[in-house]
Design an enzyme around this catalytic site. Sequence first.
Site, mmCIF file in Angstrom:
data_model
loop_
_atom_site.group_PDB
_atom_site.id
_atom_site.type_symbol
_atom_site.label_atom_id
_atom_site.label_comp_id
_atom_site.label_asym_id
_atom_site.label_seq_id
_atom_site.Cartn_x
_atom_site.Cartn_y
_atom_site.Cartn_z
ATOM 1 N N SER A 170 0.968 -1.322 0.048
ATOM 2 C CA SER A 170 0.181 -0.057 0.073
ATOM 3 C C SER A 170 0.935 1.334 0.050
ATOM 4 O O SER A 170 0.440 2.163 -0.414
ATOM 5 C CB SER A 170 -0.740 -0.097 1.206
ATOM 6 O OG SER A 170 -0.272 -0.234 2.292
ATOM 7 N N ASP A 194 -3.167 7.013 10.484
ATOM 8 C CA ASP A 194 -2.830 5.440 11.129
ATOM 9 C C ASP A 194 -1.428 5.020 11.721
ATOM 10 O O ASP A 194 -1.119 4.257 12.251
ATOM 11 C CB ASP A 194 -3.420 4.595 9.897
ATOM 12 C CG ASP A 194 -2.203 4.394 8.605
ATOM 13 O OD1 ASP A 194 -1.374 5.524 8.918
ATOM 14 O OD2 ASP A 194 -2.608 3.812 7.766
ATOM 15 N N HIS A 237 1.295 4.754 7.453
ATOM 16 C CA HIS A 237 1.342 5.117 5.941
ATOM 17 C C HIS A 237 2.008 6.593 5.731
ATOM 18 O O HIS A 237 1.317 7.602 6.512
ATOM 19 C CB HIS A 237 0.106 4.931 5.049
ATOM 20 C CG HIS A 237 -0.410 3.686 5.089
ATOM 21 N ND1 HIS A 237 -1.253 2.968 5.718
ATOM 22 C CD2 HIS A 237 0.012 2.722 4.076
ATOM 23 C CE1 HIS A 237 -1.161 1.795 5.694
ATOM 24 N NE2 HIS A 237 -0.752 1.371 4.495
#
Length: 223
Positions: free
Chosen positions: A47, A193, A196
């Site tokens: 990701s 979060d 990231h």
Amino acid sequence: MTDTPFHSLPASLALSRRRLIAAALAAAAPVPALAAQVPVVTILGDSITAGLGLPGRDALPNQLHLALEKLGAPNVVRGAGVSGDTTADGLGRMDISIRADSTVVVIALGGNDLLQGLDPKATRSNLDQIIRRLKARRRGVVLAGIKAPSEIGRSYASDFNAVFPALAAEHHVPLYPDLLAGVARNPTLNQGDGIHPNARGVLIVARRLAPVVAKVLKSPPEG
């Protein structure tokens, strides 16, 4: 890294979705004709490569492209990142995610292996196979590591962290030791979060990674 909605799916549906995403990556619009004359860098990742939570202009593929241009290295950077992918997932889809025109492949996998506490021996085996197959195809390779924090367990962290330099030495490929160096755990450089990178964080990653990739672009494998 992990994409929570993706992992909330049943395993069979999650696998099907991953395959669909990988197929979509392979079937994406071709690079313009002019770009065919310059080297193509493909980032095989998760990701972070996919730019989770960011617009495309701020994602790693585009920022690496711009950073390489500033170094005087003409390039096209193609992102082949799928959120949630482990090294095993990357190995399983590399044939459709890495197109034949790729000059250099940046392997940016391992973060989800770490988050899931997978056996470092399995991580090493998967990465080893990816590197071997890329070298057999005469592709330049850059291995981007990820550092495990000691809080996860000193023994596990030590075993995991040893995987990347050992593989780089064994296969004689350039190593970027820690993809998130200078970014991890800094709240001003990460999204909510805490995992990231935000746009500022990605910019740092791209600028630090670019010189390693540029060096390989200037002396690609013969083939």
